[in-house]
Design a protein around this motif. Structure first.
Motif, PDB file in Angstrom:
ATOM      1  N   LEU A  73       0.842  -1.154  -0.018  1.00  0.00           N
ATOM      2  CA  LEU A  73      -0.092  -0.080   0.062  1.00  0.00           C
ATOM      3  C   LEU A  73       0.935   1.304   0.057  1.00  0.00           C
ATOM      4  O   LEU A  73       0.426   2.381  -0.138  1.00  0.00           O
ATOM      5  N   VAL A  74       2.074   1.023   0.333  1.00  0.00           N
ATOM      6  CA  VAL A  74       3.102   2.036   0.315  1.00  0.00           C
ATOM      7  C   VAL A  74       4.405   2.054  -0.315  1.00  0.00           C
ATOM      8  O   VAL A  74       4.626   2.995  -1.303  1.00  0.00           O
ATOM      9  N   GLY A  75       5.051   0.948  -0.395  1.00  0.00           N
ATOM     10  CA  GLY A  75       6.034   0.657  -1.024  1.00  0.00           C
ATOM     11  C   GLY A  75       7.313   0.219  -0.189  1.00  0.00           C
ATOM     12  O   GLY A  75       7.104  -0.234   0.774  1.00  0.00           O
ATOM     13  N   VAL A  76       8.436   0.720  -0.805  1.00  0.00           N
ATOM     14  CA  VAL A  76       9.772   0.377  -0.068  1.00  0.00           C
ATOM     15  C   VAL A  76      10.118   1.572   1.037  1.00  0.00           C
ATOM     16  O   VAL A  76      10.415   2.695   0.569  1.00  0.00           O
ATOM     17  N   THR A  77      10.407   1.118   2.169  1.00  0.00           N
ATOM     18  CA  THR A  77      10.910   2.140   3.155  1.00  0.00           C
ATOM     19  C   THR A  77      12.287   2.184   3.515  1.00  0.00           C
ATOM     20  O   THR A  77      13.064   1.228   2.819  1.00  0.00           O
ATOM     21  N   CYS A  78      12.872   3.067   4.044  1.00  0.00           N
ATOM     22  CA  CYS A  78      14.232   3.180   4.127  1.00  0.00           C
ATOM     23  C   CYS A  78      14.440   3.890   5.613  1.00  0.00           C
ATOM     24  O   CYS A  78      13.856   4.862   5.955  1.00  0.00           O
ATOM     25  N   ARG A 106      -0.612   0.624  -6.517  1.00  0.00           N
ATOM     26  CA  ARG A 106      -0.748   0.161  -5.164  1.00  0.00           C
ATOM     27  C   ARG A 106      -1.748  -1.181  -4.827  1.00  0.00           C
ATOM     28  O   ARG A 106      -2.753  -1.156  -5.798  1.00  0.00           O
ATOM     29  N   GLY A 107      -1.390  -1.914  -4.223  1.00  0.00           N
ATOM     30  CA  GLY A 107      -2.265  -3.276  -4.008  1.00  0.00           C
ATOM     31  C   GLY A 107      -1.090  -4.274  -4.743  1.00  0.00           C
ATOM     32  O   GLY A 107      -1.769  -5.529  -4.490  1.00  0.00           O
ATOM     33  N   CYS A 108      -0.209  -4.004  -5.638  1.00  0.00           N
ATOM     34  CA  CYS A 108       0.731  -5.149  -6.009  1.00  0.00           C
ATOM     35  C   CYS A 108       1.361  -5.746  -4.684  1.00  0.00           C
ATOM     36  O   CYS A 108       1.127  -5.369  -3.695  1.00  0.00           O
ATOM     37  N   VAL A 109       2.174  -6.840  -5.157  1.00  0.00           N
ATOM     38  CA  VAL A 109       2.775  -7.238  -4.053  1.00  0.00           C
ATOM     39  C   VAL A 109       4.516  -7.064  -4.342  1.00  0.00           C
ATOM     40  O   VAL A 109       4.771  -7.179  -5.519  1.00  0.00           O
ATOM     41  N   LEU A 110       4.859  -6.312  -3.491  1.00  0.00           N
ATOM     42  CA  LEU A 110       6.291  -5.876  -3.760  1.00  0.00           C
ATOM     43  C   LEU A 110       7.339  -6.411  -2.540  1.00  0.00           C
ATOM     44  O   LEU A 110       7.149  -5.772  -1.292  1.00  0.00           O
TER      45      LEU A 110
END
Ligand code: GAL
Length: 398
Positions: A73-78, A106-110
């Protein structure tokens, strides 16, 4: 009460609270499996991650996990840290998008993002496992994104399957003639010895030859000579592939090898110690923990030999309830930046004062699929016994 007195009173009340607050968020030891607060006191949200060292700073990249779904829902955090224990939130390094039909909608699997630095281009290169929105785990792609700064923002470049139209480097005439004889119609029933043998010989490799090989759980590795590799679960998660990257770290070169064919490994994590490559993986049981596996090889291209489970202590047969994600080398840094003299000095002080005898840290995730945001981290030092890596459980360590 006059205003000055009132302000003084407020300050007197607030001061101990502020001190307490700071104390609460100062992390002084690794506590595997516990809540790991960042510098704001929030549990770190960077799962299936990896760490890049750039200068004196460590950057931890991982999957942002939501309350009730494992979808992105957000992505990759750092997060960034100088001591590996206290991390400041640098925000979202790679953001999912609201553009319908976009690869990272948004809603994919990453999953399992990893970042490496390319000294030739000066770019930070992120690779990750991508499943397209609404398609379950069928896409089985890798994605690539790039940034000018370690913390991002990363620009999404592309996603696809791996090495379409290319056989592994070990496939000579003999293997190709075996592949020729493999017919999927003869192996409709899975998990029989004959099926497993056929998978090992390349049943799924042949199936996916044209469209490209599946690419799921993954890591990246930069060798001492600056060459980088993408290591991923392929062939229905039955066989690992190690694929060489181009000099800019943004594509495959087409050279790849298979590891433990039909061995059903995922969650690969790798490091090199005194010339030997060590890889730790898990079995394939989804979010449920299982026994870690370990392999070694004299060259990245193999031959890879399997060893017993390296974990020791409570729940060692379940990787302490976790699943491998990355191995962080403290001394043999997987980076190709030029260190200044001052940085070198700081680095050696750092190793001596805080990391005595620790050269490698094993990083794993305890998944909580019903409450993904509460997933936990297991970071443990790797020790050596009889020349082989051992990971011993510790409630707490420094
Ligand atoms: C695990 C894998 C995770 C995630 C999960 C989905 O086995 O290691 O990265 O893909 O399956 O079920």
């Amino acid at each position: 009460m006059n205003t000055k007195l009132a302000l003084l009173l407020v300050a007197l009340i607030a001061l101990p609270a502020a001190v307490l607050c700071q104390q609460q968020t100062k992390v002084t030891a690794f506590r595997p499996g516990e809540i790991w607060p960042d510098e704001n006191g929030q549990h770190i949200n960077a799962h299936g991650g990896g760490v890049l060292r750039y200068g004196d700073t460590f950057y931890w990249f991982g999957e942002h996990k939501a309350e009730n779904t494992s979808s992105a829902l957000v992505g990759v955090t750092c997060y960034a840290s100088e001591d590996l224990m206290n991390w400041r939130n640098c925000g979202v390094a790679l953001s999912v998008t609201d553009q319908p039909g976009h690869d990272i909608e948004r809603g994919c699997v990453l999953e399992r993002p990893k970042v490496i630095y390319n000294k030739v281009t000066g770019k930070f290169c992120m690779w990750f496992h991508l499943e397209l929105k609404g398609q379950g785990y069928n896409a089985a792609r890798y994605g690539v994104a790039v940034a000018d700064r370690p913390e991002g923002p990363y620009k999404f470049l592309y996603s696809q399957r791996a090495n379409a139209g290319t056989w592994p480097i070990e496939f000579g005439k003999e293997q190709l003639s075996v592949i020729d004889t493999l017919n999927a119609d003869n192996f409709r029933e899975g998990w029989t010895p004959a099926w497993r043998k056929a998978v090992g010989e390349g049943l799924f490799l042949k199936r996916d030859f044209g469209a490209g090989q599946m690419s799921r759980d993954m890591t990246l590795y930069v060798d001492d000579d600056g060459k980088a590799y993408h290591i991923f679960s392929s062939e229905d998660n039955l066989t690992l592939h190690i694929a060489e990257l181009t000099a800019d770290y943004l594509h495959h070169t087409g050279r790849y090898t298979r590891v433990a064919p039909a061995g059903h490994n995922e969650a690969p994590a790798i490091f090199k110690h005194e010339g030997t490559y060590w890889m730790i993986t898990s079995g394939c049981t989804g979010w449920d923990p299982n026994e870690a596996r370990m392999f070694s090889a004299p060259s990245i291209w193999g031959p890879w030999t399997q060893h017993p489970n390296p974990c020791r202590g409570p729940k060692a047969e379940l990787t302490f309830g976790g699943q491998s994600t990355f191995i962080l080398a403290i001394e043999h840094l997987p980076l190709n930046i030029e260190h200044s003299v001052a940085e070198k000095k700081a680095e050696s002080n750092y190793v001596q004062s805080s990391m005595v005898n620790v050269q490698y840290i094993f990083m794993a995730d305890i998944w909580r699929p019903r409450h993904p945001i509460d997933a936990r981290y297991i970071w443990l030092p790797i020790e050596f016994e009889d020349g082989k890596p051992v990971i011993r459980w510790r409630d707490e360590w420094k």
